[in-house]
Structure formats: C-alpha cells, structure tokens
Design an enzyme around this catalytic site. Structure first.
Site, mmCIF file in Angstrom:
data_model
loop_
_atom_site.group_PDB
_atom_site.id
_atom_site.type_symbol
_atom_site.label_atom_id
_atom_site.label_comp_id
_atom_site.label_asym_id
_atom_site.label_seq_id
_atom_site.Cartn_x
_atom_site.Cartn_y
_atom_site.Cartn_z
ATOM 1 C CD GLU A 89 -3.045 -1.043 2.166
ATOM 2 O OE1 GLU A 89 -4.244 -0.882 1.855
ATOM 3 O OE2 GLU A 89 -2.661 -1.144 3.353
ATOM 4 C CG HIS A 108 -2.464 2.011 6.361
ATOM 5 N ND1 HIS A 108 -3.802 2.240 6.609
ATOM 6 C CD2 HIS A 108 -2.389 0.755 5.835
ATOM 7 C CE1 HIS A 108 -4.501 1.188 6.237
ATOM 8 N NE2 HIS A 108 -3.676 0.266 5.771
ATOM 9 C CG HIS A 110 -4.767 -2.565 9.613
ATOM 10 N ND1 HIS A 110 -3.840 -3.475 9.151
ATOM 11 C CD2 HIS A 110 -5.072 -1.783 8.546
ATOM 12 C CE1 HIS A 110 -3.600 -3.256 7.878
ATOM 13 N NE2 HIS A 110 -4.334 -2.230 7.485
ATOM 14 C CG HIS A 176 -8.284 -1.085 5.154
ATOM 15 N ND1 HIS A 176 -7.957 -0.694 3.869
ATOM 16 C CD2 HIS A 176 -7.126 -1.530 5.688
ATOM 17 C CE1 HIS A 176 -6.668 -0.903 3.657
ATOM 18 N NE2 HIS A 176 -6.138 -1.404 4.748
#
Length: 250
Positions: A89, A108, A110, A176
């Site tokens: 990603e 990023h 989760h 996500h």
C-alpha cells in the site's frame, strides 16, 4: 535517490529519522494500533523522496521494527533494497505526499476498535471533552470515512482515498483501518500522526463501550467544546510522545 541498502547505510543524515520512524512503529504496536505484520509509517525526505517502513527477509512484525527496516523510496515508487520490500500500500504514502507538499508523515494502521466502529456505521463524535481534548477536537472538526475496504495498492485507489481525506488529518477506512497525516518537520510530524491515530482509537473504543452498555453516544455541547483549552504542542505532542516512547522500555 538511493538505489541500494549499501547506499542507505552510507547516508548518516538519514539515521535519526530512520530511528524515529522505527520507534513510532513499535509505539503503534505497543498501543494495539496494529496487529502482527500489518501497518506502516512514512516520513518525508524531500519533494521527491520519503522514508517508509519496509518488510525484510526476517519479518517479525511492527513490534520488532528497527531502523534497518526504514528505507528511502521515491514518490514514483522507485528504490531497490534487495530483500527488503516496500509495503503493497505504498501508494497511500506517495499519493498523499504528492498532493499535499506540507505533509511530513503518513501513518496507516488497523486499530481493531476503529475497524469495528466503521462497520457499525456510527460516525466518530466528540462524546467527551477534557478526557482527551485533542481527540475531541479531531471529532468535532470531522473525521471522514472512505466506504471502500480495498487494499490500496494502485494509484487509482490511492487517489480515491486521498479525495475522501481531503484536507483533514485523519481518514477512517471502512472495514480496514485508518490513515493519519501530519504536516511540518518529519520527526515532529511522525509523532503527531501517530498521536492522532491513538486519539481516534481511544474515541472508537470508548464509543463501542457506550454502545455495548446499551447507551447512545452523544456529542458534548457546543458550550463545553468551546471551553476546552489549547494545551499547546509541548504538552499534547512532546510530553505524550515522550511517555509513549518510555513505555517501550518500561
């Protein structure tokens, strides 16, 4: 642009920032914002280059990240580091830094509570005030949600994600996780971006607790929101970041 790991180790100017990003990855793991080997952080090096957490041949997860795992990549995705691979990603990082030149860091993560809350369909709200002032202000100003759960591995998907984020600091990715960005000098931006993710995770966990107890999450009044002081970055960033880093060695 560095083209190999030997070149990276010969660049002492990168050492401090590589260590900062590595520590930030371990902080995210310690706080439960990432699980196992998923999640990544980047820091801007220049208008055309960034540092990002890569996966090595002995990958053990973010909790065990070292500076060796933090490598330079160009905004066009280039950079050969042998057995170390940039995240799938990577377009999350390159697209946002390309669009918003002031961004110094991208996170990023989760967080399970954020994922769960996004699936419940309850938008983040400033349900508390003084308990977490930065988190309350983030929610009051609006935390957008992108309704796709795709792996963001193409420029097209990254562009959609960036459109959803707009000029905001945090975006929830439905089912996500989240993306958090911060402007300014890279080392400070890394701390801010992680702390924003921590604040959204706290908000999500608290909201889920209210829901599971049969309550209805309600935002605090505008009057109470207006009374929340600006405690300054020395407290809300520097002190809190120092605390989270110290927890790693406690």
């Amino acid at each position: 642009m560095s083209s190999g790991r030997a070149d990276v180790t010969s660049r002492p100017d990168l050492a401090e920032l590589r260590e900062t990003v590595a520590v930030a990855c371990r902080v995210m793991a310690e706080r439960g914002l990432v699980e196992h080997v998923l999640g990544h952080i980047s820091a801007r090096l220049s208008a055309s280059e960034l540092l990002v957490r890569c996966r090595g041949p002995e990958e053990s997860g973010l909790a065990y990240t070292t500076a060796e795992d933090i490598l330079p990549v160009s905004l066009d995705g280039g950079g050969d580091h042998g057995a170390w691979a940039a995240p799938n990603e990577l377009p999350i990082h390159t697209e946002l830094m390309r669009r918003r030149p002031a961004i110094g860091a991208v996170v990023h993560a989760h967080p399970p509570a954020v994922v769960a809350l996004s699936l419940v369909g309850v938008p983040p709200q400033p349900i508390y005030g003084a308990y977490d002032i930065p988190g309350a202000r983030l929610a009051a100003d609006g935390i957008p949600t992108w309704d796709r759960s795709s792996l963001i591995r193409t420029p097209a998907l990254a562009a959609e994600m960036a459109d959803a984020l707009g000029d905001r600091p945090v975006l929830i990715l439905r089912g996500h996780g989240l993306v958090s960005v911060a402007e300014g000098p890279p080392r400070l931006a890394v701390a801010r971006a992680v702390l924003q993710a921590v604040a959204v995770d706290t908000l999500a966990r608290t909201t889920l607790t209210v829901l599971s107890s049969g309550g209805v999450p309600r935002p605090i009044s505008d009057e109470d929101l207006a009374e929340l002081p600006d405690l300054g970055s020395g407290f809300t960033v520097d002190t809190l970041w120092r605390h989270l880093c110290r927890r790693l060695t406690a």
